[in-house]
Design a protein around this motif. Sequence first.
Motif, PDB file in Angstrom:
ATOM      1  N   ASP A  23       0.848  -1.203   0.000  1.00 22.28           N
ATOM      2  CA  ASP A  23       0.000   0.000   0.000  1.00 22.28           C
ATOM      3  C   ASP A  23       0.878   1.246   0.000  1.00 22.28           C
ATOM      4  O   ASP A  23       1.492   1.578   1.009  1.00 22.28           O
ATOM      5  CB  ASP A  23      -0.906  -0.015   1.232  1.00 22.28           C
ATOM      6  CG  ASP A  23      -1.950   1.098   1.240  1.00 22.28           C
ATOM      7  OD1 ASP A  23      -1.800   2.082   0.485  1.00 22.28           O
ATOM      8  OD2 ASP A  23      -2.900   0.991   2.025  1.00 22.28           O
ATOM      9  N   GLN A  24       0.918   1.942  -1.130  1.00 19.54           N
ATOM     10  CA  GLN A  24       1.717   3.167  -1.259  1.00 19.54           C
ATOM     11  C   GLN A  24       1.103   4.353  -0.524  1.00 19.54           C
ATOM     12  O   GLN A  24       1.803   5.299  -0.194  1.00 19.54           O
ATOM     13  CB  GLN A  24       1.885   3.529  -2.738  1.00 19.54           C
ATOM     14  CG  GLN A  24       2.798   2.589  -3.490  1.00 19.54           C
ATOM     15  CD  GLN A  24       4.240   2.760  -3.082  1.00 19.54           C
ATOM     16  OE1 GLN A  24       4.731   3.869  -2.900  1.00 19.54           O
ATOM     17  NE2 GLN A  24       4.932   1.650  -2.908  1.00 19.54           N
ATOM     18  N   ALA A  25      -0.211   4.309  -0.281  1.00 19.52           N
ATOM     19  CA  ALA A  25      -0.902   5.477   0.274  1.00 19.52           C
ATOM     20  C   ALA A  25      -1.117   5.420   1.782  1.00 19.52           C
ATOM     21  O   ALA A  25      -1.522   6.414   2.371  1.00 19.52           O
ATOM     22  CB  ALA A  25      -2.259   5.646  -0.413  1.00 19.52           C
ATOM     23  N   LEU A  26      -0.848   4.286   2.414  1.00 18.85           N
ATOM     24  CA  LEU A  26      -1.080   4.179   3.852  1.00 18.85           C
ATOM     25  C   LEU A  26      -0.209   5.176   4.608  1.00 18.85           C
ATOM     26  O   LEU A  26       1.017   5.176   4.459  1.00 18.85           O
ATOM     27  CB  LEU A  26      -0.776   2.765   4.339  1.00 18.85           C
ATOM     28  CG  LEU A  26      -0.983   2.529   5.830  1.00 18.85           C
ATOM     29  CD1 LEU A  26      -2.482   2.528   6.147  1.00 18.85           C
ATOM     30  CD2 LEU A  26      -0.352   1.226   6.262  1.00 18.85           C
ATOM     31  N   PRO A  27      -0.814   6.037   5.410  1.00 21.77           N
ATOM     32  CA  PRO A  27       0.001   6.966   6.207  1.00 21.77           C
ATOM     33  C   PRO A  27       0.797   6.197   7.271  1.00 21.77           C
ATOM     34  O   PRO A  27       0.233   5.388   8.000  1.00 21.77           O
ATOM     35  CB  PRO A  27      -1.030   7.876   6.871  1.00 21.77           C
ATOM     36  CG  PRO A  27      -2.294   7.696   6.100  1.00 21.77           C
ATOM     37  CD  PRO A  27      -2.241   6.297   5.570  1.00 21.77           C
ATOM     38  N   VAL A  28       2.084   6.442   7.306  1.00 21.45           N
ATOM     39  CA  VAL A  28       2.957   5.788   8.281  1.00 21.45           C
ATOM     40  C   VAL A  28       3.720   6.869   9.028  1.00 21.45           C
ATOM     41  O   VAL A  28       4.376   7.709   8.423  1.00 21.45           O
ATOM     42  CB  VAL A  28       3.946   4.817   7.601  1.00 21.45           C
ATOM     43  CG1 VAL A  28       4.878   4.196   8.640  1.00 21.45           C
ATOM     44  CG2 VAL A  28       3.203   3.740   6.829  1.00 21.45           C
ATOM     45  N   ILE A  29       3.606   6.835  10.353  1.00 25.34           N
ATOM     46  CA  ILE A  29       4.351   7.760  11.205  1.00 25.34           C
ATOM     47  C   ILE A  29       5.405   6.940  11.939  1.00 25.34           C
ATOM     48  O   ILE A  29       5.081   5.967  12.612  1.00 25.34           O
ATOM     49  CB  ILE A  29       3.428   8.447  12.227  1.00 25.34           C
ATOM     50  CG1 ILE A  29       2.386   9.309  11.493  1.00 25.34           C
ATOM     51  CG2 ILE A  29       4.248   9.289  13.212  1.00 25.34           C
ATOM     52  CD1 ILE A  29       1.335   9.899  12.408  1.00 25.34           C
ATOM     53  N   ILE A  30       6.651   7.335  11.774  1.00 25.13           N
ATOM     54  CA  ILE A  30       7.738   6.676  12.494  1.00 25.13           C
ATOM     55  C   ILE A  30       7.952   7.425  13.800  1.00 25.13           C
ATOM     56  O   ILE A  30       8.082   8.650  13.804  1.00 25.13           O
ATOM     57  CB  ILE A  30       9.026   6.649  11.646  1.00 25.13           C
ATOM     58  CG1 ILE A  30       8.807   5.729  10.477  1.00 25.13           C
ATOM     59  CG2 ILE A  30      10.227   6.311  12.494  1.00 25.13           C
ATOM     60  CD1 ILE A  30       9.994   5.067   9.899  1.00 25.13           C
ATOM     61  N   ILE A  31       7.966   6.669  14.869  1.00 25.01           N
ATOM     62  CA  ILE A  31       8.259   7.226  16.191  1.00 25.01           C
ATOM     63  C   ILE A  31       9.557   6.571  16.642  1.00 25.01           C
ATOM     64  O   ILE A  31       9.635   5.346  16.730  1.00 25.01           O
ATOM     65  CB  ILE A  31       7.133   6.919  17.188  1.00 25.01           C
ATOM     66  CG1 ILE A  31       5.819   7.514  16.684  1.00 25.01           C
ATOM     67  CG2 ILE A  31       7.478   7.464  18.573  1.00 25.01           C
ATOM     68  CD1 ILE A  31       4.638   7.188  17.549  1.00 25.01           C
ATOM     69  N   VAL A  48       7.412   7.897   4.115  1.00 25.32           N
ATOM     70  CA  VAL A  48       6.851   7.996   5.460  1.00 25.32           C
ATOM     71  C   VAL A  48       6.146   9.344   5.607  1.00 25.32           C
ATOM     72  O   VAL A  48       6.576  10.347   5.046  1.00 25.32           O
ATOM     73  CB  VAL A  48       7.949   7.793   6.529  1.00 25.32           C
ATOM     74  CG1 VAL A  48       8.872   8.976   6.633  1.00 25.32           C
ATOM     75  CG2 VAL A  48       7.357   7.479   7.879  1.00 25.32           C
ATOM     76  N   THR A  49       5.039   9.356   6.325  1.00 26.73           N
ATOM     77  CA  THR A  49       4.250  10.572   6.473  1.00 26.73           C
ATOM     78  C   THR A  49       4.904  11.564   7.424  1.00 26.73           C
ATOM     79  O   THR A  49       4.960  12.757   7.149  1.00 26.73           O
ATOM     80  CB  THR A  49       2.840  10.211   6.998  1.00 26.73           C
ATOM     81  OG1 THR A  49       2.282   9.224   6.138  1.00 26.73           O
ATOM     82  CG2 THR A  49       1.926  11.414   7.045  1.00 26.73           C
TER      83      THR A  49
END
Length: 75
Positions: A23-31, A48-49
């Motif tokens: 999924d290219q559009a899934l928002p991903v937040i790296i913490i 990454v978002t």
Amino acid sequence: MLLDVRLPKMNGIEVLRRIRSIDQALPVIIITGLATKSEITEARELGVTEVIEKSYVLKNFSESLARAVNKRSPP
């Protein structure tokens, strides 16, 4: 998705690569508190978002979540 870079069995960057293959559009937040500059750069290249340091303030976290949700395209 909230994702840490340091995981017990797999690097978070590898998880992000696998997510992007599905999924290219899934928002991903790296913490992260331990990511290197090169890991952060690679995460950004993988779309990454947001990247949030673990020393974040709750307000910043909620703003990041709101931006990520707003970037998600409708199904």
